[in-house]
Design a protein around this motif. Sequence first.
Motif, PDB file in Angstrom:
ATOM      1  N   THR A 141       1.008  -1.057  -0.202  1.00  0.00           N
ATOM      2  CA  THR A 141       0.288  -0.211  -0.340  1.00  0.00           C
ATOM      3  C   THR A 141       0.915   1.806  -0.140  1.00  0.00           C
ATOM      4  OG1 THR A 141      -0.148  -0.229   2.066  1.00  0.00           O
ATOM      5  CG2 THR A 141      -1.892  -1.294   1.332  1.00  0.00           C
ATOM      6  N   LYS A 142       2.220   0.963   0.308  1.00  0.00           N
ATOM      7  CA  LYS A 142       3.030   2.368   0.589  1.00  0.00           C
ATOM      8  C   LYS A 142       2.635   2.964  -1.012  1.00  0.00           C
ATOM      9  CE  LYS A 142       7.601   4.077   1.477  1.00  0.00           C
ATOM     10  NZ  LYS A 142       9.300   3.237   1.818  1.00  0.00           N
ATOM     11  N   GLU A 143       3.334   2.786  -2.023  1.00  0.00           N
ATOM     12  CA  GLU A 143       3.322   3.984  -3.205  1.00  0.00           C
ATOM     13  C   GLU A 143       1.986   4.032  -3.165  1.00  0.00           C
ATOM     14  OE1 GLU A 143       5.360   2.081  -6.886  1.00  0.00           O
ATOM     15  OE2 GLU A 143       4.290   1.524  -7.480  1.00  0.00           O
ATOM     16  N   ALA A 144       0.995   3.092  -3.745  1.00  0.00           N
ATOM     17  CA  ALA A 144      -0.322   3.940  -3.996  1.00  0.00           C
ATOM     18  C   ALA A 144      -0.632   5.123  -3.272  1.00  0.00           C
ATOM     19  CB  ALA A 144      -1.206   2.561  -3.503  1.00  0.00           C
ATOM     20  N   MET A 145      -0.502   4.557  -1.659  1.00  0.00           N
ATOM     21  CA  MET A 145      -0.861   6.263  -0.398  1.00  0.00           C
ATOM     22  C   MET A 145       0.517   6.910  -0.679  1.00  0.00           C
ATOM     23  SD  MET A 145      -2.943   5.511   0.862  1.00  0.00           S
ATOM     24  CE  MET A 145      -3.124   6.543   2.335  1.00  0.00           C
ATOM     25  N   LYS A 146       1.811   6.742  -1.327  1.00  0.00           N
ATOM     26  CA  LYS A 146       2.533   8.434  -1.698  1.00  0.00           C
ATOM     27  C   LYS A 146       2.117   9.037  -3.181  1.00  0.00           C
ATOM     28  CE  LYS A 146       7.365   8.107  -2.143  1.00  0.00           C
ATOM     29  NZ  LYS A 146       7.851   6.763  -3.068  1.00  0.00           N
ATOM     30  N   PHE A 147       2.215   7.883  -4.305  1.00  0.00           N
ATOM     31  CA  PHE A 147       1.000   8.518  -5.300  1.00  0.00           C
ATOM     32  C   PHE A 147      -0.528   9.519  -4.865  1.00  0.00           C
ATOM     33  CE2 PHE A 147      -1.238   8.200  -8.936  1.00  0.00           C
ATOM     34  CZ  PHE A 147      -0.752   8.821 -10.129  1.00  0.00           C
ATOM     35  N   GLY A 148      -1.210   9.097  -3.764  1.00  0.00           N
ATOM     36  CA  GLY A 148      -2.282   9.346  -3.322  1.00  0.00           C
ATOM     37  C   GLY A 148      -2.197  10.758  -2.892  1.00  0.00           C
ATOM     38  N   SER A 149      -0.621  11.304  -2.233  1.00  0.00           N
ATOM     39  CA  SER A 149      -0.773  12.102  -1.454  1.00  0.00           C
ATOM     40  C   SER A 149      -0.248  12.811  -2.247  1.00  0.00           C
ATOM     41  CB  SER A 149       0.550  12.402  -0.521  1.00  0.00           C
ATOM     42  OG  SER A 149       1.956  11.412  -0.948  1.00  0.00           O
ATOM     43  N   LEU A 150       0.542  13.100  -3.934  1.00  0.00           N
ATOM     44  CA  LEU A 150       1.114  13.651  -4.247  1.00  0.00           C
ATOM     45  C   LEU A 150      -0.093  14.218  -5.521  1.00  0.00           C
ATOM     46  CD1 LEU A 150       1.747  13.085  -7.297  1.00  0.00           C
ATOM     47  CD2 LEU A 150       3.246  11.275  -6.355  1.00  0.00           C
ATOM     48  N   MET A 151      -1.155  13.674  -5.942  1.00  0.00           N
ATOM     49  CA  MET A 151      -2.016  13.683  -6.656  1.00  0.00           C
ATOM     50  C   MET A 151      -3.017  14.695  -5.624  1.00  0.00           C
ATOM     51  SD  MET A 151      -0.945  12.643 -10.203  1.00  0.00           S
ATOM     52  CE  MET A 151      -3.153  13.367 -10.150  1.00  0.00           C
ATOM     53  N   SER A 152      -3.287  15.247  -4.700  1.00  0.00           N
ATOM     54  CA  SER A 152      -3.895  15.337  -3.859  1.00  0.00           C
ATOM     55  C   SER A 152      -2.991  16.795  -3.863  1.00  0.00           C
ATOM     56  CB  SER A 152      -3.869  14.520  -1.980  1.00  0.00           C
ATOM     57  OG  SER A 152      -4.752  13.399  -2.171  1.00  0.00           O
TER      58      SER A 152
END
Length: 509
Positions: A141-152
């Motif tokens: 889940t780490k990469e998905a959360m990282k990408f979600g934070s930058l896209m936020s």
Amino acid sequence: MAADDGVDSHAAALTGTVVTLVLVCTFAGNLMQRLNNAYWFSSETTLAIFLGFCASLPFCGWKPFERVFTEEFDTIFFLYLLPAIIFESGYDLNQKDFFRNFAAILSFAVIGTVISTTVMGAGLFSLAQAGMISGINGTSTKEAMKFGSLMSATDPVATLAVLGNLNVEPQLYSLVFGESVLNDAVAIVLFQTVQKLPDSDQFTLTWAQTGKIVATFTGVGLGSIIIGVCFGVFAAILTRKFVRDAHPHSEVTIIISIAYLSFLVSDAWGFSGLMTVFFCGVMMSHYAKYNISEIGRETTANVTRVLAYLSETVLFIYFGFIILPTVSSSCDKQAKYEIDWPFVFWTFLLAIIARAAHIVPLTLLLNASKRSNTAKKTRISMKSMLVMWFAGLRGAIAFALSLTFEGPNRKFIIPCVVLIILFTNVIMGQATAPLLHFLKIRTGVILQPDDGTISPPSPGDTRERVGVSREASRTRERPASRERAVGAIPSGSTRSSINMMVQAFGERT
């Protein structure tokens, strides 16, 4: 004539290209303003992207330019360009509108960013597990959360340009502007916090890890604000007691140097330099600004605006320049990037959903909390809520953070971010003015000295008011003296304590 010794010809050519594009963008931007109206508004952001894209055509596939842009720009962006933009936002802030809506701004920027990150991260991870996208690791889940934070990280430069030039209601502009400024810092802190999690491919986010993220995130945020306030108070004391009858260039140098030092110190101590430099700018604007000469104040304001404008222009020119190498295989000789269209589609759809998932419920909760007759007048209208949702454009922060991604999915992530930024800024950004007209949102609002507003009697009047600068919108209530500045922030223990600190220090010295 031979080139000077020690001058890299490739770097010199790149610098000359950038300077020329900045000049052309500035000149063309002033001409373009004459074509804007209440129904269609083109921002300099789109123009800068277009010029950068056109300039990249002759250099498509040229290795020296690819090396300079891909390996060095993320450092230039975070260390030099972004601090100037964020500091100018805080130093030139319309404090009255900002602090009047501070609770709403803080809710959208902090709680909203966390909700958006969670929705996007969970959605993309589920799609990756189902095998529907190939740009995200489906086992961690780490990469998905990282990408979600930058896209936020939202960057509604085009929307703010439209809102400011059309002089919409102060509350709407303040909410969009305030959220965008704090959201940048919050998204970066969240991205860096998630990045520190274990790199195991089988990593799964647990409640314990979630609590650790929340604690780290809160500590970094509060620490960053405290450092910014301390540097702002230091600047106020220094300019009040030790900088008297100084030359304007000395005053400007002191203000900018302390602000940049706050960014460097905060970053070196593991806090958010961007959040620090923003609140340092707010404190300087509230106190230190009125300790220097009138010429020094005006010069400092102009210098910070120029630095911020140059930084934004260079940033979007670069973004336009990088489009072809990331989305075109003919320009990507090393095949470093690859477009996964299902990944792009689902990311864009989830970005829209995640934006609505926090804008709508937070707006309803904020409105529900305003029960008195006076508070009801400050409720956020449904039209303003729709504009705020639509203003969730992606830009500089998301792109810069994507450049720091490492791993095999980097080749999918960077093109995805580039395409989404391009679409949201060029298409959605240009549609802001028609949206305002369609929703019949008041434009051409002029604030009187007594804080009253005058609305145009008919939609036709808004066309005559187009061309009012964004600066006019952001400085409608700018105080003319130090005494009036004290009233710009709501009364409270924090303001009183700071005033007492500054005054006590002055009496002792």
